[in-house]
Motif scaffolding. Structure first.
Motif, PDB file in Angstrom:
ATOM      1  N   UNK A  20       0.821  -1.212   0.000  1.00  0.00           N
ATOM      2  CA  UNK A  20       0.000   0.000   0.000  1.00  0.00           C
ATOM      3  C   UNK A  20       0.858   1.266   0.000  1.00  0.00           C
ATOM      4  N   UNK A  21       1.892   1.261   0.830  1.00  0.00           N
ATOM      5  CA  UNK A  21       2.744   2.439   0.930  1.00  0.00           C
ATOM      6  C   UNK A  21       3.889   2.437  -0.085  1.00  0.00           C
ATOM      7  N   UNK A  22       4.025   1.355  -0.834  1.00  0.00           N
ATOM      8  CA  UNK A  22       5.052   1.291  -1.864  1.00  0.00           C
ATOM      9  C   UNK A  22       6.466   1.227  -1.318  1.00  0.00           C
ATOM     10  N   UNK A  23       6.596   0.680  -0.130  1.00  0.00           N
ATOM     11  CA  UNK A  23       7.921   0.589   0.481  1.00  0.00           C
ATOM     12  C   UNK A  23       8.767  -0.437  -0.262  1.00  0.00           C
ATOM     13  N   UNK A  24      10.015  -0.105  -0.496  1.00  0.00           N
ATOM     14  CA  UNK A  24      10.922  -1.054  -1.141  1.00  0.00           C
ATOM     15  C   UNK A  24      11.905  -1.654  -0.139  1.00  0.00           C
ATOM     16  N   UNK A  25      11.911  -1.127   1.071  1.00  0.00           N
ATOM     17  CA  UNK A  25      12.806  -1.625   2.114  1.00  0.00           C
ATOM     18  C   UNK A  25      12.087  -1.508   3.449  1.00  0.00           C
ATOM     19  N   UNK A  26      12.083  -2.568   4.217  1.00  0.00           N
ATOM     20  CA  UNK A  26      11.493  -2.533   5.556  1.00  0.00           C
ATOM     21  C   UNK A  26      12.423  -3.239   6.530  1.00  0.00           C
ATOM     22  N   UNK A  27      12.362  -2.839   7.770  1.00  0.00           N
ATOM     23  CA  UNK A  27      13.079  -3.515   8.852  1.00  0.00           C
ATOM     24  C   UNK A  27      12.040  -4.102   9.788  1.00  0.00           C
ATOM     25  N   UNK A  28      12.315  -5.284  10.279  1.00  0.00           N
ATOM     26  CA  UNK A  28      11.370  -5.959  11.156  1.00  0.00           C
ATOM     27  C   UNK A  28      12.092  -6.347  12.439  1.00  0.00           C
ATOM     28  N   UNK A  29      11.436  -6.114  13.547  1.00  0.00           N
ATOM     29  CA  UNK A  29      11.975  -6.487  14.852  1.00  0.00           C
ATOM     30  C   UNK A  29      11.082  -7.585  15.419  1.00  0.00           C
ATOM     31  N   UNK A  30      11.706  -8.658  15.884  1.00  0.00           N
ATOM     32  CA  UNK A  30      10.942  -9.775  16.438  1.00  0.00           C
ATOM     33  C   UNK A  30      11.728 -10.418  17.573  1.00  0.00           C
ATOM     34  N   UNK A  31      11.036 -11.195  18.362  1.00  0.00           N
ATOM     35  CA  UNK A  31      11.700 -11.923  19.442  1.00  0.00           C
ATOM     36  C   UNK A  31      12.470 -13.107  18.870  1.00  0.00           C
ATOM     37  N   UNK A  32      13.525 -13.489  19.557  1.00  0.00           N
ATOM     38  CA  UNK A  32      14.364 -14.602  19.104  1.00  0.00           C
ATOM     39  C   UNK A  32      13.881 -15.906  19.731  1.00  0.00           C
ATOM     40  N   UNK A  33      12.693 -16.296  19.320  1.00  0.00           N
ATOM     41  CA  UNK A  33      12.113 -17.567  19.732  1.00  0.00           C
ATOM     42  C   UNK A  33      11.189 -18.014  18.615  1.00  0.00           C
TER      43      UNK A  33
END
Length: 52
Positions: free
Chosen positions: A21-34
């Motif tokens: 929708x926003x046309x992003x070509x790069x994203x960063x994702x933060x998640x738990x290490x499990x």
């Protein structure tokens, strides 16, 4: 036991919808290490790749 959080694949679809929708070509994702975090990130990556 009732799960109140949507399954990973639904969250991944919605996250990919936002990227598109926003046309992003790069994203960063933060998640738990499990398992929950790692599997969620993997579902998101697969969903985004399937749309390209």
């Amino acid at each position: 036991f009732l799960r109140t959080i949507p399954p990973d694949y639904i969250q991944a679809e919605v996250m990919a919808d936002l990227v598109a929708y926003y046309g992003w070509s790069y994203v960063s994702v933060v998640a738990t290490d499990e398992d929950y975090g790692r599997l969620g990130i993997e579902a998101f990556k697969q969903e985004v790749k399937s749309r390209n």
